[in-house]
Design a protein around this motif. Sequence first.
Motif, PDB file in Angstrom:
ATOM      1  N   LYS A 439       0.827  -1.203   0.000  1.00 57.29           N
ATOM      2  CA  LYS A 439       0.000   0.000   0.000  1.00 57.29           C
ATOM      3  C   LYS A 439       0.864   1.256   0.000  1.00 57.29           C
ATOM      4  CE  LYS A 439      -4.447  -1.237   2.001  1.00 57.29           C
ATOM      5  NZ  LYS A 439      -5.418  -0.937   3.090  1.00 57.29           N
ATOM      6  N   VAL A 440       1.938   1.207   0.763  1.00 57.14           N
ATOM      7  CA  VAL A 440       2.856   2.349   0.804  1.00 57.14           C
ATOM      8  C   VAL A 440       3.412   2.609  -0.592  1.00 57.14           C
ATOM      9  CG1 VAL A 440       5.032   3.209   1.728  1.00 57.14           C
ATOM     10  CG2 VAL A 440       3.437   1.982   3.216  1.00 57.14           C
ATOM     11  N   ASP A 441       3.766   1.523  -1.306  1.00 55.76           N
ATOM     12  CA  ASP A 441       4.274   1.689  -2.674  1.00 55.76           C
ATOM     13  C   ASP A 441       3.254   2.406  -3.559  1.00 55.76           C
ATOM     14  OD1 ASP A 441       6.569   0.395  -1.934  1.00 55.76           O
ATOM     15  OD2 ASP A 441       5.944  -1.566  -2.706  1.00 55.76           O
ATOM     16  N   SER A 442       1.996   1.940  -3.470  1.00 49.77           N
ATOM     17  CA  SER A 442       0.954   2.522  -4.329  1.00 49.77           C
ATOM     18  C   SER A 442       0.718   3.986  -3.995  1.00 49.77           C
ATOM     19  CB  SER A 442      -0.353   1.740  -4.175  1.00 49.77           C
ATOM     20  OG  SER A 442      -0.194   0.399  -4.581  1.00 49.77           O
ATOM     21  N   TYR A 443       0.565   4.299  -2.704  1.00 49.72           N
ATOM     22  CA  TYR A 443       0.277   5.686  -2.316  1.00 49.72           C
ATOM     23  C   TYR A 443       1.466   6.606  -2.603  1.00 49.72           C
ATOM     24  CZ  TYR A 443      -3.772   3.720   0.112  1.00 49.72           C
ATOM     25  OH  TYR A 443      -4.938   3.084   0.416  1.00 49.72           O
ATOM     26  N   ALA A 444       2.672   6.115  -2.343  1.00 49.31           N
ATOM     27  CA  ALA A 444       3.854   6.943  -2.594  1.00 49.31           C
ATOM     28  C   ALA A 444       4.031   7.193  -4.094  1.00 49.31           C
ATOM     29  CB  ALA A 444       5.092   6.270  -2.023  1.00 49.31           C
ATOM     30  N   PHE A 445       3.774   6.149  -4.894  1.00 47.87           N
ATOM     31  CA  PHE A 445       3.907   6.325  -6.347  1.00 47.87           C
ATOM     32  C   PHE A 445       2.868   7.324  -6.849  1.00 47.87           C
ATOM     33  CE2 PHE A 445       3.926   5.323 -10.816  1.00 47.87           C
ATOM     34  CZ  PHE A 445       5.242   4.966 -11.066  1.00 47.87           C
ATOM     35  N   ALA A 446       1.639   7.219  -6.338  1.00 47.33           N
ATOM     36  CA  ALA A 446       0.597   8.168  -6.742  1.00 47.33           C
ATOM     37  C   ALA A 446       0.954   9.584  -6.291  1.00 47.33           C
ATOM     38  CB  ALA A 446      -0.743   7.746  -6.152  1.00 47.33           C
ATOM     39  N   PHE A 447       1.524   9.714  -5.090  1.00 48.58           N
ATOM     40  CA  PHE A 447       1.919  11.030  -4.584  1.00 48.58           C
ATOM     41  C   PHE A 447       3.024  11.636  -5.450  1.00 48.58           C
ATOM     42  CE2 PHE A 447       4.483  13.628  -1.540  1.00 48.58           C
ATOM     43  CZ  PHE A 447       3.541  14.625  -1.348  1.00 48.58           C
ATOM     44  N   GLY A 448       4.017  10.813  -5.805  1.00 42.74           N
ATOM     45  CA  GLY A 448       5.086  11.302  -6.670  1.00 42.74           C
ATOM     46  C   GLY A 448       4.574  11.684  -8.048  1.00 42.74           C
ATOM     47  N   ALA A 449       3.640  10.887  -8.582  1.00 42.92           N
ATOM     48  CA  ALA A 449       3.058  11.226  -9.887  1.00 42.92           C
ATOM     49  C   ALA A 449       2.255  12.519  -9.796  1.00 42.92           C
ATOM     50  CB  ALA A 449       2.176  10.078 -10.375  1.00 42.92           C
ATOM     51  N   GLY A 450       1.549  12.713  -8.680  1.00 45.68           N
ATOM     52  CA  GLY A 450       0.775  13.938  -8.492  1.00 45.68           C
ATOM     53  C   GLY A 450       1.658  15.171  -8.445  1.00 45.68           C
ATOM     54  N   ILE A 451       2.814  15.053  -7.791  1.00 44.38           N
ATOM     55  CA  ILE A 451       3.757  16.183  -7.764  1.00 44.38           C
ATOM     56  C   ILE A 451       4.245  16.495  -9.173  1.00 44.38           C
ATOM     57  CG2 ILE A 451       6.052  16.897  -6.999  1.00 44.38           C
ATOM     58  CD1 ILE A 451       5.524  15.489  -4.376  1.00 44.38           C
ATOM     59  N   ALA A 452       4.498  15.441  -9.966  1.00 44.57           N
ATOM     60  CA  ALA A 452       4.885  15.671 -11.363  1.00 44.57           C
ATOM     61  C   ALA A 452       3.762  16.380 -12.118  1.00 44.57           C
ATOM     62  CB  ALA A 452       5.227  14.343 -12.038  1.00 44.57           C
ATOM     63  N   GLY A 453       2.504  16.044 -11.795  1.00 44.95           N
ATOM     64  CA  GLY A 453       1.378  16.732 -12.413  1.00 44.95           C
ATOM     65  C   GLY A 453       1.375  18.214 -12.080  1.00 44.95           C
ATOM     66  N   LEU A 454       1.734  18.549 -10.842  1.00 43.24           N
ATOM     67  CA  LEU A 454       1.863  19.965 -10.474  1.00 43.24           C
ATOM     68  C   LEU A 454       2.972  20.627 -11.288  1.00 43.24           C
ATOM     69  CD1 LEU A 454       1.530  19.789  -6.579  1.00 43.24           C
ATOM     70  CD2 LEU A 454      -0.193  20.533  -8.235  1.00 43.24           C
ATOM     71  N   GLY A 455       4.047  19.863 -11.525  1.00 45.46           N
ATOM     72  CA  GLY A 455       5.112  20.390 -12.378  1.00 45.46           C
ATOM     73  C   GLY A 455       4.617  20.669 -13.783  1.00 45.46           C
ATOM     74  N   GLY A 456       3.753  19.784 -14.306  1.00 41.55           N
ATOM     75  CA  GLY A 456       3.175  20.025 -15.627  1.00 41.55           C
ATOM     76  C   GLY A 456       2.294  21.257 -15.643  1.00 41.55           C
ATOM     77  N   CYS A 457       1.566  21.493 -14.559  1.00 41.22           N
ATOM     78  CA  CYS A 457       0.750  22.708 -14.450  1.00 41.22           C
ATOM     79  C   CYS A 457       1.637  23.950 -14.528  1.00 41.22           C
ATOM     80  CB  CYS A 457      -0.039  22.686 -13.142  1.00 41.22           C
ATOM     81  SG  CYS A 457      -1.105  24.119 -12.894  1.00 41.22           S
ATOM     82  N   ALA A 458       2.785  23.900 -13.855  1.00 43.30           N
ATOM     83  CA  ALA A 458       3.710  25.033 -13.895  1.00 43.30           C
ATOM     84  C   ALA A 458       4.325  25.197 -15.286  1.00 43.30           C
ATOM     85  CB  ALA A 458       4.808  24.842 -12.844  1.00 43.30           C
ATOM     86  N   LEU A 459       4.693  24.085 -15.917  1.00 42.03           N
ATOM     87  CA  LEU A 459       5.304  24.159 -17.254  1.00 42.03           C
ATOM     88  C   LEU A 459       4.341  24.749 -18.278  1.00 42.03           C
ATOM     89  CD1 LEU A 459       7.215  20.758 -17.458  1.00 42.03           C
ATOM     90  CD2 LEU A 459       8.205  23.030 -17.426  1.00 42.03           C
ATOM     91  N   SER A 460       3.057  24.540 -18.085  1.00 41.90           N
ATOM     92  CA  SER A 460       2.082  25.074 -19.039  1.00 41.90           C
ATOM     93  C   SER A 460       2.069  26.599 -19.054  1.00 41.90           C
ATOM     94  CB  SER A 460       0.671  24.561 -18.698  1.00 41.90           C
ATOM     95  OG  SER A 460       0.202  25.129 -17.479  1.00 41.90           O
ATOM     96  N   GLN A 461       2.617  27.224 -18.018  1.00 44.20           N
ATOM     97  CA  GLN A 461       2.615  28.683 -17.926  1.00 44.20           C
ATOM     98  C   GLN A 461       3.825  29.323 -18.603  1.00 44.20           C
ATOM     99  OE1 GLN A 461      -0.173  30.273 -16.476  1.00 44.20           O
ATOM    100  NE2 GLN A 461      -0.770  28.115 -16.701  1.00 44.20           N
ATOM    101  N   ILE A 462       4.774  28.516 -19.048  1.00 42.92           N
ATOM    102  CA  ILE A 462       5.973  29.092 -19.672  1.00 42.92           C
ATOM    103  C   ILE A 462       6.203  28.557 -21.081  1.00 42.92           C
ATOM    104  CG2 ILE A 462       7.140  29.567 -17.501  1.00 42.92           C
ATOM    105  CD1 ILE A 462       8.710  27.011 -17.822  1.00 42.92           C
ATOM    106  N   GLY A 463       5.261  27.814 -21.619  1.00 42.32           N
ATOM    107  CA  GLY A 463       5.420  27.295 -22.974  1.00 42.32           C
ATOM    108  C   GLY A 463       4.178  26.565 -23.426  1.00 42.32           C
ATOM    109  N   ASN A 464       4.172  26.157 -24.679  1.00 42.86           N
ATOM    110  CA  ASN A 464       3.040  25.416 -25.211  1.00 42.86           C
ATOM    111  C   ASN A 464       3.012  23.998 -24.655  1.00 42.86           C
ATOM    112  OD1 ASN A 464       2.072  27.529 -26.816  1.00 42.86           O
ATOM    113  ND2 ASN A 464       3.475  27.003 -28.488  1.00 42.86           N
ATOM    114  N   VAL A 465       1.843  23.424 -24.676  1.00 46.20           N
ATOM    115  CA  VAL A 465       1.628  22.080 -24.146  1.00 46.20           C
ATOM    116  C   VAL A 465       1.423  21.129 -25.320  1.00 46.20           C
ATOM    117  CG1 VAL A 465       0.116  20.631 -22.747  1.00 46.20           C
ATOM    118  CG2 VAL A 465       0.634  22.973 -22.019  1.00 46.20           C
ATOM    119  N   GLY A 466       2.207  20.071 -25.346  1.00 43.31           N
ATOM    120  CA  GLY A 466       2.098  19.102 -26.424  1.00 43.31           C
ATOM    121  C   GLY A 466       2.310  17.687 -25.919  1.00 43.31           C
TER     122      GLY A 466
END
Length: 544
Positions: A439-466
């Motif tokens: 369970k720790v693996d699943s939740y930690a992996f989802a948490f890490g992926a979610g942080i990457a999603g926040l990074g994608g939100c930030a990247l969308s503000q400085i360039g085009n999204v593709g």
Amino acid sequence: MHRPIRTWLCATFAALLLAAAPLWAATPLTQADLKPLAEDDFDAKTAALTKLTQAPAEQAGPILKALQDDALQYEPSVGMVRQDGDKYLDAVSGKPVAVKNDALESLTLNNSLRTIVDSAASSLLLQSPDIAVRTQAINTLFDQPENASREGVEAARKAEADAGLRARLDVIWANTVLAQGTEATRDARLDAIRILGSDSNPQSRQKLTPLVEKDEAGKYKEADEDVRVAAQKAIDQLRSEQRRADLLGNLFAGLSLGSVLLLAALGLAITYGLIGVINMAHGEFLMIGAYATYVVQTLFRAYAPNAFDWYLVAALPASFLAAGLVGFALERIVLRHLYGRPLETLLATFGISLLLMQAVRTIFGAQNVEVANPVWMSGGFDAMAGLVIPYNRVVIILFALAVVAVAWAVLNRTRLGLFVRATTQNRTMAACVGVRTWKVDSYAFAFGAGIAGLGGCALSQIGNVGPDLGQAYIIDSFMVVVLGGVGQLAGTIVGAFGLGIINKFIEPFYGAVLAKIFVLVLIVLFIQKRPQGLFALKGRSAEA
């Protein structure tokens, strides 16, 4: 005298007269004065423009404006007329006149004459009581200061009350003084050099450079030694300020790139440090977060246009959840069956990254989509002369630090964080004391992926999204994690900002590609000496 030289001299002489003439002369115009504008003689046209600027401002102003708008025409039976809507006015008297449309002749002005017209029109407005009008006129002359009149600008700078506009007038005046060469007084030239030495415009250094140049015989072109010394001092000052601006600009660019790498690598540091999975699909979590932001933006435009500037508030949780859910599904369906087999995991996640990119192409199309900045993230501010700091980059740096703070709080102040740290340090012992490591693996992996999603939100503000957005950051993310130390939050921060700054300081000399190669070589050499990275992982399993 050759025609080009004579033409240049006439244009320069006329430009020097144009703006200043209204200040001391006010000779009413006649139709005969304007008639040469309809002829083909360049010198006659220049003389006509000179007479135009000697007319009263209330008479010359509308005519110059009509010349700028191509609304001044010649009608043989009336003379020069200017079009005002659907009627025609006598250019001299301003009274309505009847014209024959088939007899109207358009005026032909070359670029030199149009430059003179623009300069004269702007000079007429330098002493306007309306600050907006004066600002526009000063901006026009600022772009072409060589066409301004020294006397007209000097009178305007003495009368200007606004400090910012007066400073720009000072620069225009300094350019006109240097354009006169030795005709200007020595004190005026020294004052002009001092003014340009404090101006950050790159053109200012170009104006000063001829004063310190030598001819083919090795003699200085400028005979006055004091003028040469002052010019060299001003050039050195401008170069020093430019180096300082470049240094601070590279530092900020490095921090900006580092913040992006931090957002991209932070989630990877958590999942790679916990599970040891080489996840080649991690970049696609960035892409998913960016597209989630695009979807939220589209919904706000369609259903809440008045609140559009705050769509990012809703996009942040949306991007986190979208990437987190995909990460959770990826871990539960695929990765949990491949633990302990790094080669199979690498190949599987690489295939999944291709599937995710193709899925996005199918849903949103292969073309990039644009995500707009809110008003409060648009534009920038002048940090110093020659250095503009964009607001969106500043916000992303602060946002990256905020995400790091949240990740630290989750890992160090929550029950899930305790289990993650325990599992990372010694999985077997954590399982023995009752921690459900799967369970720790699943939740930690989802948490890490979610942080990457926040990074994608930030990247969308400085360039085009593709669809290929994440591919540009996956290798850099792994380099940050390896350099900082697997599973170490502090190492990820130092590694991200360090790589970002090093990249931006190397790029101006060797280019972006060689800079990345150089950084990669440095990391390889560093890992040879310190395999555990900047910050070694603590724990019995790490020490074993």
